[in-house]
Write an enzyme that holds these catalytic residues in place. Structure first.
Site, short mmCIF file in Angstrom:
data_model
loop_
_atom_site.label_atom_id
_atom_site.label_comp_id
_atom_site.label_asym_id
_atom_site.label_seq_id
_atom_site.Cartn_x
_atom_site.Cartn_y
_atom_site.Cartn_z
N GLU A 165 15.24 2.27 13.00
CA GLU A 165 13.84 2.52 13.61
C GLU A 165 13.63 2.11 14.96
O GLU A 165 12.64 1.58 15.19
CB GLU A 165 12.80 1.47 12.78
CG GLU A 165 12.71 1.92 11.01
CD GLU A 165 11.68 1.29 10.23
OE1 GLU A 165 11.17 -0.02 10.65
OE2 GLU A 165 11.21 1.76 9.37
N GLU A 183 14.93 4.58 3.66
CA GLU A 183 14.03 3.69 3.19
C GLU A 183 12.79 4.41 2.65
O GLU A 183 12.57 5.19 3.19
CB GLU A 183 13.68 2.62 4.10
CG GLU A 183 14.77 1.87 4.87
CD GLU A 183 14.34 1.07 5.86
OE1 GLU A 183 13.13 0.50 5.82
OE2 GLU A 183 15.14 0.53 6.47
P1 P53 Z 1 8.43 -4.86 5.57
C1 P53 Z 1 6.83 -0.72 10.36
C2 P53 Z 1 6.54 0.43 9.62
C3 P53 Z 1 7.69 1.10 8.92
C4 P53 Z 1 8.73 0.27 8.49
O1 P53 Z 1 8.89 -3.54 5.70
C5 P53 Z 1 8.89 -0.75 9.31
C6 P53 Z 1 7.92 -1.47 9.77
C7 P53 Z 1 8.25 -2.95 10.53
O2 P53 Z 1 7.81 -3.72 9.58
O3 P53 Z 1 9.99 -1.58 8.68
C8 P53 Z 1 10.98 -1.17 7.93
O4 P53 Z 1 9.60 -5.77 5.02
C9 P53 Z 1 12.42 -1.86 8.23
C10 P53 Z 1 12.86 -2.99 7.19
C11 P53 Z 1 11.75 -3.41 6.67
C12 P53 Z 1 10.76 -2.32 5.79
O5 P53 Z 1 10.54 -1.43 6.86
O6 P53 Z 1 7.54 -5.71 6.65
O7 P53 Z 1 13.45 -0.88 8.58
O8 P53 Z 1 13.72 -3.74 7.90
O9 P53 Z 1 11.85 -4.68 5.73
C13 P53 Z 1 9.49 -2.99 4.97
O10 P53 Z 1 7.61 -4.85 4.10
#
Ligand code: P53
Length: 476
Positions: A179, A374
């Site tokens: 990201e 993801e």
């Molecule tokens: P959490 C922002 C927007 C989209 C994805 O997020 C993001 C973020 C930053 O938080 O992060 C990704 O755990 C990232 C993972 C993360 C996952 O999204 O805050 O690649 O490490 O865990 C989900 O709910």
């Protein structure tokens, strides 16, 4: 869902995690500190703090996380039971180079990932690996100011080379920086720090810092692509982009134009990764802003020579924006609520159709294979007395997204390598540090403070996803 069509036969169904959010064992096997080892516990109303040293009065969720470091054989066995074809994780940079700037790697760290990958391969699960998933060695922040410093390109290239040489027979699909474009929102300190290890000083222009750091990262990524191909031409080295499409709030031409600039601002990182050069608007933008960035002719050659093989991306939500006389798009200021979509308990807009939009948008723009690395919805789960989790909300979210994914692949002709939903085993949420913001098919019995047995339990979604994989997407 009555669309009974299957995905292509070689479609890679799996799940994704990241080292720092799942492994724990933050001081074992010779590992150095990662920046995320100093992130405290937060919640949806209180951002995580970043402390300079480890303080006894604070709780740091990544120190124990889901204890995958000690439990990976059990975890991977559960993934195999679901029929996983692939498993995405990251290699914690400070397990391999504890300080980040050493010349020789730490053998114990290398051995750990050999063991994890071998365990996967034993079940026919293909490891998919991110080199840098917010796990910058802390020393590189303290000594060099993070990606402010050009020398990090060399350190990253060495890390990449060591990993490629060691694992190229076990890992085909790699990604460089997780990201990388989250730092578009440079006003949120957490993004600048997790992406680039940068702590802005008072009065410093954060926006300029972000563009400089991102440039060095993109050069480092392009070098890694070239090194990877030299070591093994079969290796596929990709980008990793956080895809949140930014829609115009209305059909008003000014809103359309502004949303276009918003997309250019959030996704130029992918342009450089995939096209090998900066888009035209940016030269004018840098000049207008008066940014005299350190971008050399040799760098531009590197970018051109190291374009990515595929685009990996995360997809959780979409955004919307509206023109209100702004000169430039500022992500911290210019996003508005979309009245047509619902949100999760953490305020993330749920938009399955946006995933099909994103798949088409990437395909038209780059003509590269894509990989959804993801996707998912964080939610509070209830573990029943008899150790079940009835997570129908999670199943619904994923059904809706897989349906759109299916249409993109089968109706629109998008070349999609696979799908690895986020946090397939419960782990520490990156944004808040909460264990209770869960994504998994596999429940981990631990609370936000690391209290619990850490036993693993199969949620309802476990059995549902197992059947999705077994039917190759025919039965959702
Ligand atoms: P959490 C922002 C927007 C989209 C994805 O997020 C993001 C973020 C930053 O938080 O992060 C990704 O755990 C990232 C993972 C993360 C996952 O999204 O805050 O690649 O490490 O865990 C989900 O709910």
């Amino acid at each position: 869902a009555e669309d009974k069509r299957e995905f292509p036969a070689d479609f890679l169904w799996g799940g994704a995690v990241a080292a720092h959010q799942i492994e724990g064992a933050y001081q074992e096997g010779g590992k150095g500190l990662a920046i995320t080892d100093l992130f405290t516990l937060g919640d949806k109303d209180h951002p995580r703090k970043i402390t300079e040293t480890i303080e006894a009065s604070e709780y740091y969720p990544e120190h124990v996380a889901s204890d995958f470091y000690h439990r990976y054989p059990e975890d991977i066995k559960l993934l195999a039971e679901m029929g996983f074809k692939c498993f995405r994780t990251s290699i914690s940079w400070p397990r391999i180079f504890p300080q980040g700037d050493e010349l020789e790697p730490n053998e114990a760290g290398l051995k750990f990932y050999d063991d994890v990958f071998d365990e996967c391969l034993k079940y026919g699960i293909e490891p998919i690996v991110t080199l840098s998933h917010f796990e910058l060695p802390l020393h590189l922040v303290q000594e060099y100011g993070g990606w402010r410093d050009r020398r990090l390109i060399e350190f990253f290239a060495r890390f990449a080379e060591v990993c490629f040489k060691r694992y190229h027979n076990k890992v085909k699909y790699w990604m460089t920086f997780n990201e990388i474009n989250n730092q578009t929102n440079f006003e949120v300190s957490g993004h600048l720090y997790t992406n680039s290890g940068i702590v802005p000083e008072a009065g410093e222009d954060r926006e300029k810092l972000m563009y400089q750091a991102a440039h060095y990262e993109l050069v480092a990524s392009a070098q890694a692509v070239q090194i990877g191909h030299q070591i093994d031409p079969e290796m596929q080295v990709g980008a990793m982009i956080a895809m949140c499409p930014i829609y115009p709030l209305t059909a008003k031409p000014e809103d359309i134009l502004f949303a276009q600039r918003a997309m250019q601002t959030r996704y130029w990182f992918a342009d450089v990764h995939a096209n090998g050069f900066y888009p035209r608007w940016m030269k004018h933008f840098f000049a207008k802003k008066g940014f005299d960035l350190d971008i050399t002719a040799a760098d531009l050659k590197q970018l051109q020579a190291g374009t990515v093989d595929y685009i990996g991306f995360s997809y959780y939500m979409s955004f919307a924006t509206k023109y209100q006389g702004q000169a430039d798009f500022n992500e911290n200021r210019d996003l508005v609520d979309n009245p047509y979509v619902k949100t999760t308990e953490w305020g993330w807009q749920i938009d399955p159709v946006g995933l099909r939009y994103a798949l088409n948008w990437f395909t038209d723009r780059y003509h590269l294979p894509l990989f959804i690395v993801e996707n998912g919805m964080g939610a509070y789960d209830q573990l029943t007395e008899d150790h079940q989790v009835h997570d129908d909300y999670r199943i619904k979210y994923m059904q809706d997204h897989i349906i759109q994914m299916k249409r993109a692949v089968l109706d629109d002709g998008v070349k999609l390598l696979g799908y690895t939903p986020w946090g397939c085993i419960d782990l520490v949420a990156h944004g808040t540090g909460e264990m209770s913001k869960r994504y998994g098919f596999i429940y981990v019995d631990s609370d936000d403070h690391g209290h619990g047995t850490f036993d693993r339990y199969r949620k309802d979604s476990f059995f549902w996803y197992k059947n999705v994989i077994a039917s190759n997407g025919a039965e959702l």
